[in-house]
Design a protein around this motif. Structure first.
Motif, PDB file in Angstrom:
ATOM      1  N   UNK A  59       0.934  -1.192   0.070  1.00 19.57           N
ATOM      2  CA  UNK A  59      -0.066  -0.078  -0.167  1.00 19.57           C
ATOM      3  C   UNK A  59       0.914   1.275   0.145  1.00 19.57           C
ATOM      4  N   UNK A  60       0.490   2.307  -0.937  1.00 16.21           N
ATOM      5  CA  UNK A  60       1.370   3.514  -0.775  1.00 16.21           C
ATOM      6  C   UNK A  60       1.409   4.145   0.587  1.00 16.21           C
ATOM      7  N   UNK A  61       2.887   4.335   0.928  1.00 18.30           N
ATOM      8  CA  UNK A  61       2.951   5.303   2.345  1.00 18.30           C
ATOM      9  C   UNK A  61       3.851   6.346   2.000  1.00 18.30           C
ATOM     10  N   UNK A  62       3.302   7.332   1.372  1.00 15.41           N
ATOM     11  CA  UNK A  62       4.042   8.704   0.992  1.00 15.41           C
ATOM     12  C   UNK A  62       5.083   8.224  -0.009  1.00 15.41           C
ATOM     13  N   UNK A  63       6.279   8.536  -0.062  1.00 17.07           N
ATOM     14  CA  UNK A  63       7.050   7.928  -1.094  1.00 17.07           C
ATOM     15  C   UNK A  63       7.624   6.367  -1.101  1.00 17.07           C
ATOM     16  N   UNK A  64       7.112   5.904  -0.249  1.00 14.59           N
ATOM     17  CA  UNK A  64       7.354   4.437  -0.094  1.00 14.59           C
ATOM     18  C   UNK A  64       6.034   3.822  -0.062  1.00 14.59           C
ATOM     19  N   UNK A  65       6.301   2.192  -0.221  1.00 13.54           N
ATOM     20  CA  UNK A  65       4.855   1.485   0.029  1.00 13.54           C
ATOM     21  C   UNK A  65       5.128   0.631   1.410  1.00 13.54           C
ATOM     22  N   UNK A  66       4.024   0.381   1.828  1.00 15.89           N
ATOM     23  CA  UNK A  66       4.086  -0.447   3.188  1.00 15.89           C
ATOM     24  C   UNK A  66       4.528  -1.556   3.213  1.00 15.89           C
ATOM     25  N   UNK A  67       5.725  -1.732   4.081  1.00 18.41           N
ATOM     26  CA  UNK A  67       6.513  -3.040   4.037  1.00 18.41           C
ATOM     27  C   UNK A  67       6.707  -3.521   5.472  1.00 18.41           C
ATOM     28  N   UNK A  68       7.723  -4.329   5.716  1.00 15.70           N
ATOM     29  CA  UNK A  68       7.900  -4.766   7.246  1.00 15.70           C
ATOM     30  C   UNK A  68       8.288  -4.059   8.119  1.00 15.70           C
ATOM     31  N   UNK A  69       8.938  -2.707   7.545  1.00 16.11           N
ATOM     32  CA  UNK A  69       9.348  -1.469   8.689  1.00 16.11           C
ATOM     33  C   UNK A  69       8.319  -0.740   9.229  1.00 16.11           C
ATOM     34  N   UNK A  70       6.827  -0.720   8.663  1.00 16.49           N
ATOM     35  CA  UNK A  70       5.755  -0.431   8.924  1.00 16.49           C
ATOM     36  C   UNK A  70       5.093  -1.157  10.086  1.00 16.49           C
ATOM     37  N   UNK A  71       5.316  -2.424  10.293  1.00 15.55           N
ATOM     38  CA  UNK A  71       4.844  -3.206  11.115  1.00 15.55           C
ATOM     39  C   UNK A  71       4.841  -2.883  12.609  1.00 15.55           C
ATOM     40  N   UNK A  72       3.831  -3.155  13.632  1.00 19.76           N
ATOM     41  CA  UNK A  72       4.160  -3.045  14.858  1.00 19.76           C
ATOM     42  C   UNK A  72       5.033  -4.258  15.457  1.00 19.76           C
ATOM     43  N   UNK A  73       6.091  -3.855  16.124  1.00 18.37           N
ATOM     44  CA  UNK A  73       7.159  -4.664  16.505  1.00 18.37           C
ATOM     45  C   UNK A  73       6.717  -5.584  17.725  1.00 18.37           C
ATOM     46  N   UNK A  74       7.334  -6.479  18.078  1.00 23.67           N
ATOM     47  CA  UNK A  74       7.179  -7.277  19.247  1.00 23.67           C
ATOM     48  C   UNK A  74       7.955  -6.708  20.460  1.00 23.67           C
TER      49      UNK A  74
END
Length: 241
Positions: A136-151
């Motif tokens: 999914x578009x997230x500004x200049x990037x797309x949603x990926x693993x870095x956008x996930x809530x961490x453990x």
């Protein structure tokens, strides 16, 4: 639980920065930092042993002390309830390939099996978000693993088992893991070192073991699809009486 050490401040007036600095650099807090570093490194070694198939570069060690809870100068009345807050943060990285959901479940199982307490809902949330929003578009990037809530986990075991610091009081180490994904630039404001966790400004003391975090992440992402960013932290509070 944050450790508490009661300290008596000379005089009845407001405290100066020198008062706080004497506590931060005093024998008790200094000894606690040494103990925290040793305890943290032992935990890093134990966690690495759980996943020996990962390649682990050297970890970073960042220790800082700042003033927390200090009343603003405009508050003329009322006690000065400021205290010294010291943090020990260790961060390290692992590159891996394969299925992210499987890796998240595996790390969670290993961490909880080793005595760390966590929230199962966090695991499900991260996996669900990745399946639902990836690309999914997230500004200049797309949603990926870095956008996930961490453990997130706590080490609730007793002092004798976990060798806690902060003058022998009860302290819980915090363990967190988040992820990065290859294929696009690192996110803006990508946290490095102690910035991987929220902490007090190191106004009194800051000591770190240098590590080029950006270079480590970039190198691992050039070789692997994902990078796990793991952080251990301990916070000690020193109060005036």
């Amino acid at each position: 639980m944050v450790g508490l050490v009661t300290l008596i401040a000379a005089g009845c007036g407001g405290r100066s920065e020198a008062d706080y600095e004497r506590v931060a650099k005093g024998p008790q807090a200094s000894a606690d930092r040494v103990a925290a570093a040793e305890s943290g490194r032992a935990r890093v070694a134990a966690l690495r042993a759980l996943v020996p198939w990962h390649g682990w570069p050297e970890h970073s060690l960042d220790q800082s002390c700042g003033v927390a809870g200090h009343r603003h100068m405009s508050q003329v009345f009322g006690p000065d309830d400021g205290h010294v807050s010291c943090s020990t943060v260790l961060v390290w990285y692992a590159g891996f390939d394969g299925d992210l959901a499987e890796e998240i479940r595996r790390f969670d199982g290993l961490a909880t099996g080793a005595g760390w307490s966590g929230s199962e809902s966090d695991v499900h949330m991260s996996i669900d978000y990745y399946a639902r929003y990836r690309g999914r578009p997230e500004g200049p990037r797309t949603y990926d693993a870095s956008n996930l809530p961490g453990l997130g986990y706590l080490d609730p075991r007793d002092d004798e088992q976990r060798g806690s610091t902060c003058s022998g009081s009860s302290n819980d180490w915090t363990l967190r893991q988040r992820w990065l994904e290859a294929g696009q630039p690192l996110p803006a404001h990508e946290p490095d070192g102690a910035d991987a966790l929220v902490r007090d400004s190191p106004t009194l003391l800051h000591d770190e073991q240098p590590l080029d975090h950006a270079a480590v992440k970039t190198a691992l992402l050039a070789q692997h699809r994902y990078v796990a960013v793991t952080a251990l932290s301990l916070h000690c509070a020193y109060y005036f009486d």
